[in-house]
Each structure stands twice: as C-alpha cells, then as structure tokens.
Design an enzyme around this catalytic site. Structure first.
Site, PDB file in Angstrom:
ATOM      1  N   THR A  68      43.860  46.527  45.973  1.00 31.18           N
ATOM      2  CA  THR A  68      42.616  45.646  46.389  1.00 31.18           C
ATOM      3  C   THR A  68      41.444  46.407  46.573  1.00 31.18           C
ATOM      4  OG1 THR A  68      44.196  44.133  47.331  1.00 31.18           O
ATOM      5  CG2 THR A  68      41.735  44.256  47.954  1.00 31.18           C
TER       6      THR A  68
ATOM      7  N   THR B 234      48.336  47.694  49.352  1.00 32.18           N
ATOM      8  CA  THR B 234      48.852  47.690  50.692  1.00 32.18           C
ATOM      9  C   THR B 234      50.471  47.585  50.954  1.00 32.18           C
ATOM     10  OG1 THR B 234      47.884  45.687  51.099  1.00 32.18           O
ATOM     11  CG2 THR B 234      46.634  47.483  51.708  1.00 32.18           C
TER      12      THR B 234
END
Length: 337
Positions: free
Chosen positions: A13, A90
């Site tokens: 991201t 993540t």
C-alpha cells in the site's frame, strides 16, 4: 561520513497510486515520490539507494521464493550499507520479517520492514512517518536485528503479528516488549535487543509442504486426514488456551497417528494473543504429547511456520530439528513464558 542505507521496495500500500479501480502499484512511482520528498533532503536523513522489484508484489502473493529474493538482495549488498529498509505490504509483513530473521544469521546491521495503511499519495497518511523513522533507525541506531517499524514502535520481526487492518497501529509484539519507541524522541530499549557476535550467514529456504490448522469447537478432524501424507513435512496447530484440543472422537487420534507415521513435525501454538502453549499441562493435550508434538511455547504462528521452513532447509537430522524447534535461536520464544 554520512550514513547510507539500502531501501528495497517490494510493493504494498505504501507506494500505490489512486486509480479508477482503486489503489494499485505503479512501477517507477516510488522513485519519483522519494525524490520529491523535501524531508529526505534534511541532513538528519541518510543517503539511500532504492531497489524496486519488478513486478511489484501484493504481499498476499508473497512466496518462499520472494523471501529468498529479499534475503539474497540483502546478503549481496550487506557490506555496502549501514542498514536496510524493506518496504512491504502489511498483510504478510510479519511472515517475511520472521523468515528473514531466521534466514539472516549473525546480523550486525538493522533490517527494518515497514509499510503503511494509507499510501504516500494521500495527503493524510502514515507512510511518511513510518518510512522516515525506519530510515533514521536503520542508519544511526545500530540495532542488529530484523525488525518491523510501524505506528511508533520498533518490534522484533519474529515476535510480530498483524492485529489491525484499519488502524495506524497495525502490528503488535504480544509476548515481547518493543525494541524502541518513537515519540518526541526515539527511545531504544537496549536490554531487549539481541546481539550475535558472528559473521553473516545466509540460509535460503527450500520449498517444503507445511500446513496450519486452527482448532475450533465442533471441528471434524476427518476432513484433514487426506492432507496427512508423507509429503507434508510439518503442521502448525493453533490450539486452544495452553495447547488444548478436543477429544470427542477417534478422527483426531487417527490424524495425529498418521502424521507421526509419516514423520510430519507437529508444532503446537496457542490461539491466544498473549501467553504460551504448554503441552501436557491439561489432559486435553495428552494426545498431542503422545503423538510427539513439539511445543511452540509463546511463538507466533508466523514465527513457528518460518522457523520450521528454516530448520527443514538447513538440517536433515530429525533429532536436531525437534531440539531446535523448542529452542530459542533468534529471540523468537521464551521457554519460561
């Protein structure tokens, strides 16, 4: 002389752009963005080189081969830099951090994984702080471990787990205190840091079949009997509480017996966010003990899986693998937890 670090951008991201179809990785975007960040021109920020993977990886697609690639890139450049920052998605960051901690034995330099919940392209984001602080710690604080920096805390990689998908504090280290905290100042917890007085030894992982089985009420173990072949090298069981599993029928016993006959390593961890597994503490774990299951103590599932990959890649002797699986080799477990 000004410190210099290597940034390895794998994807995630942190470096995505906004498109008509949602956030998506864009080749070359990270180099352009870092070059335009005025903060990175400050004298406190180390010099850096950027390695961008092609293709960029969604962390959900990370494989053992990708772990090997990251480890090999660090090993190849190890003597050229003061530290390393790995930008990573993540979702599986805790797995990659755990894998690198076992793969890179004898570290004398920081390897810090970081990412973000909101990408750099947004005005309000956590990406800038995570990246800038990771760079500063990698250059100037001499922490010779694989770590995750996220949400103001530096935590040991093989003690980390993702705990939130939508808050800025995405990771926790449930059974080990942070190595550092970044508030007004960066405070290092020196007594928590592990140091190895050895030269770097890189051990790439081989592809072995490993499964993870989470126990739940009403589980029907016969569903899983078919996976218990001699190709399955290990199974990590997420048990209840201190290492307990149901004893309602014979299917669980058959599954465990088949695993034992095939030489499949059984590692028992706890589903609890904090605490430890202790096989034999309760009667409901006696079948695990009889099947020769190994105790994961307070290891995260991420650490148990990647440690087993490491041991299967490095060692052939069953006795040695069993011994080391229950031994703290990289700060990943506490026997007396």
């Amino acid at each position: 002389m000004k410190k210099k670090i290597c940034i390895i951008y794998t994807g995630g991201t942190i470096g995505m752009e906004e498109t008509a179809y949602g956030y998506a990785p864009a080749p070359g975007y990270m180099k352009k963005t870092l070059g335009s960040m005025q903060e990175l021109k400050d004298p406190e920020i180390p010099d850096y080189d950027l390695i961008e993977y092609s293709p960029l990886l969604d962390s959900s697609n990370i494989t053992v081969d990708n772990w090997n690639q990251i480890g090999a890139d660090i090993r190849e450049r190890y003597f050229d830099y003061d530290g390393f920052v790995v930008m990573h998605g993540t979702d599986t960051m805790a797995y990659t951090a755990s894998a690198l901690s076992f793969m890179l034995q004898g570290l004398s330099k920081p390897v810090i994984l970081t990412g973000s919940q909101i990408p750099l392209c947004k005005v309000r984001n956590d990406a800038r702080e995570n990246l800038i602080t990771s760079m500063m710690i990698a250059a100037d604080y001499g922490i010779p471990e694989v770590c995750i920096y996220f949400g103001g805390k530096l935590i040991r990689g093989n003690r980390s787990t993702k705990v939130s998908s939508d808050t800025m504090i995405a990771f926790d280290s449930p059974n080990y205190e942070p190595l550092a905290e970044a508030g007004v100042n960066i405070t290092i917890n020196q007594k928590q840091i592990r140091r190895e007085a050895r030269e770097l030894n890189f051990c790439p992982f081989t592809n072995n079949q490993i499964a993870v089985l989470k126990i739940f009420p009403g589980i029907q173990f016969e569903i899983f009997e078919n996976i218990m072949t001699d190709k399955l090298k290990g199974i990590v069981i997420e048990a209840f509480g201190a290492g307990n599993i149901p004893q309602n029928d014979d299917s669980m016993l058959r599954m465990l017996q088949k695993a034992k006959e095939n030489g499949t390593y059984i590692i028992v961890c706890t589903q609890c966010h904090r605490g430890t597994a202790t096989i034999g503490k309760y009667e409901t774990s006696k079948n695990l003990a009889e099947a020769g299951a190994l105790c994961g103590f307070d290891m995260t599932v991420e650490a148990a899986v990647t440690k087993l990959y490491y041991l299967l890649s490095r060692h052939q002797e069953e006795r040695e693998i069993k011994l080391l699986m229950e031994t703290d080799i990289r700060g990943e477990l506490t026997r007396d937890a």
